[in-house]
Design an enzyme around this catalytic site. Structure first.
Site, PDB file in Angstrom:
ATOM      1  CE  LYS A 103      -3.893   1.878   2.755  1.00 29.52           C
ATOM      2  NZ  LYS A 103      -4.709   1.625   3.969  1.00 29.52           N
ATOM      3  CB  SER A 193      -7.839   3.535   3.228  1.00 26.80           C
ATOM      4  OG  SER A 193      -7.167   2.774   4.192  1.00 26.80           O
ATOM      5  CB  SER A 217      -8.347   0.476   6.146  1.00 23.82           C
ATOM      6  OG  SER A 217      -9.048   1.684   6.300  1.00 23.82           O
TER       7      SER A 217
END
Length: 524
Positions: A103, A193, A217
Site C-alpha cells: 500500500k 483505504s 481498511s
C-alpha cells in the site's frame, strides 16, 4: 496523476517477452504461494517469468481499475537475483522470489515514493530514504517488493463528506491515482483505504499484498474482493515508517487469496522492533510464531463462537447479505463450533454514540492522534521536504485544490488541526474511554461472560466503523463466504482478543476449506 506509465516500464518492457510464451505449463492465474514454490522447485517457473506475467497483465488491464500506483523499477533485477540465489541453493523460505505489492503508505526506502495517495508527498524531496521495518522483513524473507498500490487518500482521513466522489464516498480516490475501481463491478466502491492492494490481488496482478488498518481498511476491501485479510493485534507488526492515522489503532496486515498465503506472510512480518515501542509489549513473543501450523480444517470443532447481534448484525440492510450470513452460522455449527447467540457487547451503544467529542470516542481519539502522528512521520523525511506538519498539508491542498480537492474537501484535516496536544486531559480521558469501552468493559466482558474463543460478524460498511475490536487493538480475519446479487463477494470475519491470531487463522482456515467460496473476477 499516476507513475505507472510507459516511462516507468520502459526499462523492463524493452526486455519483455510475454510470460505465456516463456512458460506454457504453469497456471499463473489464482496461483498460490505454495503453487509458485512448487513450480520453482521443479524448475518449471522462475521469478523473472512470474514478475513478467504480472507486469504484462497490469500493463494491459490496470487502466480499467487504477490499482497500482507504481512498479518497482528494479523489479526484474530483484527477480533475477532471487532466481540466482535459488539456483545456488540459498532460498530464504516460502516467500523467496514472491512478488508482494505494498500500500502507498508503507515506505520502501528505495526508488519508489510513499505518498498516502497525496500529491503533497509525491516529489523527490519527500521520497523516504528509510525503509519501513516491514518492507525490510519482507526482503529478509526473500520476497520481492513489486510496487506500490493505490489507496484512499490519507487512508480515508481527509474528509467527512465524500458525497461528491464517484461512489458517493471517498473510498478509492486519491490525487495521485484518481479513482480505483472494484475488481468485480466497476460501478461499486473498492471499499476501505486498502482498496488498491485488494483489487490488485483479486485481479491476479500480484501474488499477495500488504495493507494497513485503523478501522476496517484491510477487512472491508478484502471481503468485497473475495480475499482473506488479517488485521493483526496492534503491536504484533511494526508500524515504523508507515504513514499513520493513529498510533493506538494502526496496524499493517496481509491480503491474500487464501488463509494459507496470509499465514505465510504473517510469519515473515510479526515480531518486535525497537523503532515501534508497541511491538515490545510483554505478550508479543520473542520467537516467531509458526502461524501455518494452525491451518487445521477441523479447527472449529469445540470452538465457542459468539454472535454479537446488537448493532453488529442488526444493521445489515441487504437481504442477500443477511441470508448468506445466517447460512454461515449454520456452516460453523456443521463444522463443530458451539454457537452462542446472542453474545452482545455491554458497551455497544456507547461505542456507537456519535455525540461524544468530535463525533464519538473513536473519532475524537483519531483526530487528536493524527495531528501529532503525521508530524512525527514527516520528521523522518528529507530536510528538503516542505511538508513538516498537518498545517502544511492543509495549505498544500488549498494551493492545489484543482488536483487535490475536485470532488471533496478536507474537513477531517481541519478538525484534527484544531485539536490540542496529547497532553490535553480531554485527550487522555478519550484514550481511557476508547480502551475501556472496547476492551475490559466491552469485548473482554462478553468473552468472559459467555466463555468465548471468538466473535463472528459480517463485514458490512452499514454498521462500521467504529468497530470495538479496532478500538481495542484486537485482531480480526476476513474470509470469503459468498457473492451478492451483483456478483460482488461478501465476507464474514472472526475477531478475538490480543495476540489470538493463531485461533483466528485456525477458524478461518476451517471455514474456508469447507466453503471454497472465492471466485476470481472477470477482467474488463
Amino acid at each position: 496523476m499516476r507513475s505507472i506509465k510507459a516511462l516507468t516500464l520502459f526499462s523492463t518492457l524493452c526486455l519483455s517477452v510475454l510470460a505465456a510464451d516463456q512458460n506454457t505449463t504453469f497456471k499463473f492465474e489464482e496461483a498460490s504461494i505454495l503453487d509458485i514454490q512448487a513450480a520453482f522447485t521443479k524448475g518449471t517457473l522462475t521469478s523473472r517469468q512470474l514478475v513478467q506475467w504480472y507486469v504484462d497483465r497490469i500493463h494491459e488491464h490496470d487502466h480499467n481499475y487504477n490499482s497500482v500506483s507504481e512498479l518497482n523499477p528494479d523489479i526484474f533485477m530483484l527477480a533475477d537475483r532471487a532466481d540466482a540465489l535459488r539456483k545456488a541453493g540459498k532460498s530464504r523460505g516460502l516467500l523467496h522470489g514472491i512478488p508482494i505489492l505494498l500500500k502507498d503508505n508503507i515506505a520502501t526506502g528505495d526508488k519508489m515514493h510513499n505518498t498516502a495517495g497525496s500529491l503533497a508527498l509525491y516529489s523527490e524531496e519527500c521520497r523516504p530514504t528509510k525503509s519501513s521495518t516491514i518492507a525490510t522483513k519482507l526482503r529478509q524473507a526473500g520476497a520481492l517488493i513489486f510496487g506500490k498500490a493505490c489507496m484512499s487518500e490519507w487512508a480515508n482521513f481527509r474528509t467527512t463528506d465524500g458525497s461528491g466522489a464517484e461512489y458517493k464516498d471517498p473510498d478509492g480516490w486519491s490525487g495521485r491515482c484518481g479513482q480505483t475501481h472494484n475488481a468485480y463491478n466497476i460501478t461499486r466502491s473498492p471499499s476501505g483505504s486498502s482498496g488498491g492492494p485488494a483489487v490488485a490481488v483479486a485481479l491476479n496482478f500480484v501474488t499477495a499484498s500488504l495493507g494497513t488498518d485503523t478501522d476496517c481498511s484491510i477487512i472491508a476491501p478484502a471481503a468485497i474482493h473475495g480475499l482473506v485479510g488479517i488485521r493483526p493485534t496492534v503491536g504484533l507488526i511494526s508500524r515504523n515508517m508507515v504513514i499513520p492515522i493513529s498510533h493506538s489503532q494502526d496496524t499493517p496486515g496481509p491480503m491474500a487469496k487464501s488463509v494459507t498465503d496470509a499465514a505465510i506472510m504473517m510469519e515473515a512480518l510479526a515480531g518486535q522492533d525497537p523503532r515501534d515501542p508497541l511491538t515490545n509489549m510483554p505478550r508479543n513473543p520473542n520467537k516467531p510464531i509458526k502461524y501455518t501450523k494452525y491451518l487445521n480444517k477441523d479447527g472449529l470443532k469445540g470452538a465457542r463462537i459468539g454472535i454479537p447481534r446488537h448493532i453488529y448484525w442488526e444493521k445489515m440492510n441487504r437481504p442477500e447479505e443477511k441470508a448468506v450470513a445466517e447460512d454461515a452460522i449454520e456452516k460453523l455449527k456443521s463444522l463443530g463450533a458451539i454457537i452462542i447467540d446472542h453474545a452482545d457487547l455491554p458497551t455497544a451503544d456507547q461505542i456507537a454514540d456519535t455525540s461524544y467529542g468530535l463525533g464519538g470516542v473513536e473519532a475524537t481519539l483519531l483526530n487528536y492522534e493524527f495531528k501529532q502522528d503525521i508530524k512525527d512521520y514527516l520528521s523522518n523525511l528529507k530536510r528538503q521536504c516542505p511538508m513538516k506538519n498537518l498545517a502544511d498539508l492543509i495549505q498544500y491542498n488549498k494551493d492545489h485544490a484543482d488536483k487535490e480537492m475536485p470532488l471533496f474537501k478536507q474537513e477531517a484535516f481541519e478538525t484534527a488541526q484544531n485539536t490540542t496536544g496529547l497532553d490535553d486531559p480531554f485527550y487522555k480521558e478519550t484514550l481511557r474511554l476508547n480502551r475501556e469501552l472496547s476492551g475490559p468493559s466491552g469485548i473482554d466482558a462478553a468473552f468472559q461472560k459467555y466463555n468465548l474463543d471468538a466473535m463472528f460478524v459480517p463485514v458490512d460498511w452499514a454498521f462500521f466503523p467504529p468497530q470495538p475490536l479496532a478500538m481495542a487493538g484486537y485482531p480480526q480475519i476476513s474470509v470469503p463466504i459468498g457473492m451478492d446479487d451483483e456478483g460482488v463477494p461478501f465476507g464474514m470475519s472472526f475477531y478475538a482478543r490480543a495476540f489470538d491470531e493463531p485461533k483466528l487463522i485456525q477458524y478461518a482456515y476451517a471455514l474456508e476449506q469447507a466453503t471454497q467460496a472465492r471466485r476470481p473476477p472477470q477482467l474488463l
